[in-house]
Scaffold this motif. Sequence first.
Motif, short mmCIF file in Angstrom:
data_model
loop_
_atom_site.label_atom_id
_atom_site.label_comp_id
_atom_site.label_asym_id
_atom_site.label_seq_id
_atom_site.Cartn_x
_atom_site.Cartn_y
_atom_site.Cartn_z
N LEU A 188 -94.56 3.73 -29.18
CA LEU A 188 -94.64 5.09 -29.71
C LEU A 188 -94.51 5.18 -31.23
O LEU A 188 -95.27 5.92 -31.88
CB LEU A 188 -93.59 5.98 -29.03
N PRO A 189 -93.57 4.44 -31.86
CA PRO A 189 -93.51 4.54 -33.32
C PRO A 189 -94.80 4.09 -34.00
O PRO A 189 -95.19 4.63 -35.04
CB PRO A 189 -92.34 3.60 -33.69
N HIS A 194 -97.65 6.77 -33.66
CA HIS A 194 -97.54 7.90 -34.58
C HIS A 194 -98.18 7.59 -35.93
O HIS A 194 -98.28 8.50 -36.78
CB HIS A 194 -96.08 8.31 -34.76
N ARG A 195 -98.61 6.35 -36.14
CA ARG A 195 -99.32 6.00 -37.37
C ARG A 195 -100.83 5.98 -37.17
O ARG A 195 -101.57 5.58 -38.07
CB ARG A 195 -98.85 4.61 -37.86
N THR A 196 -101.30 6.37 -35.98
CA THR A 196 -102.71 6.22 -35.65
C THR A 196 -103.51 7.48 -35.97
O THR A 196 -102.98 8.58 -36.10
CB THR A 196 -102.89 5.92 -34.14
N LEU A 209 -98.36 11.57 -23.80
CA LEU A 209 -98.44 11.35 -25.25
C LEU A 209 -98.54 12.67 -26.00
O LEU A 209 -98.04 12.79 -27.13
CB LEU A 209 -99.63 10.45 -25.58
N SER A 210 -99.17 13.66 -25.37
CA SER A 210 -99.28 14.96 -26.04
C SER A 210 -97.91 15.59 -26.26
O SER A 210 -97.71 16.35 -27.22
CB SER A 210 -100.17 15.91 -25.22
N HIS A 220 -95.47 14.06 -27.21
CA HIS A 220 -94.96 13.39 -28.42
C HIS A 220 -95.81 13.73 -29.64
O HIS A 220 -95.69 13.08 -30.68
CB HIS A 220 -94.94 11.88 -28.20
N GLY A 221 -96.67 14.73 -29.49
CA GLY A 221 -97.50 15.13 -30.61
C GLY A 221 -98.67 14.21 -30.87
O GLY A 221 -99.21 14.19 -31.98
N LEU A 222 -99.08 13.45 -29.86
CA LEU A 222 -100.17 12.49 -30.00
C LEU A 222 -101.36 12.92 -29.16
O LEU A 222 -101.22 13.25 -27.98
CB LEU A 222 -99.72 11.09 -29.56
#
Length: 276
Positions: free
Chosen positions: A174-175, A178-180, A206-207, A209-211
């Motif tokens: 996950l960390p 968040h860079r993707t 994932l959504s 988690h804001g992804l």
Amino acid sequence: MIRDILVNLAQGVETDVACDYAASLAASFGAHLTGLSVAYEIDVPPFYMGALPTDFIDAQVLENQAAAEKAAARFSAAAAAAGLSHEVRSLSASLGVAANSFAELARLYDLTVVAQPDPDKPGPEEVISETVLMESGRAVLIVPYVQTKPFTAERVVVAWDGSRPAARALAEALPLLHRTKVVEIFRVVTHADDEDTAGTEVARHLSRHGLSATVRKLPVASGESVASAILNEVSDQGADLVVMGGYNHSRLREMIVGGVTREILNTMTVPVLMAH
């Protein structure tokens, strides 16, 4: 967040790809970087002891110590040049003991980085990478021996098979996710028309988690290589990183009859984050 990274330092190579990649990863996250340098002891079976001259063994021990010190010095210089918070840990042990010690050490790091074994240059990497993957209880980021680019994760393929190892890999990735810019959930299915909602569920998770993630299914006939399907997708998408579970079957079974993990480890072309 990734704040504490461990990397196994290679010996006898012009470029330590794992070290360089780990340094760029640590710089990206502002993480502390620890390099483990091993002076490998000669593990001679008792029935061979009389056949090996003492001076040969002593010379080999000194050579291994010098190689470990050179690897540590190279790591320290590279980390210092990059302005990283860093340290070197040293160990003198046989390969088996070193691999187990490395796995135990990795349990207290956010991420461990190792190099893919180079088939043209036999070394300890295969034992080290597989032991830390199986025994550390943490994710392992494996760097191809042909890697030249520093850390980047703009495009990531998550190979999802619904297994426990895949779930652990996704959680620990996950960390990085968040860079993707692009995350793809890649599902290999037996039939294209089979109802398959697993990828959608991963995207939903994932959504939270804001992804944002897309889902792609690829039907693969029985007997076709799942590993090849994953690697072809990585190539087609220009992905920088693969996230997947490792050794869903037993390691012994994969060593004997083959398997997805074994094939990926042998043929990977981009860094792979695995968890068992």
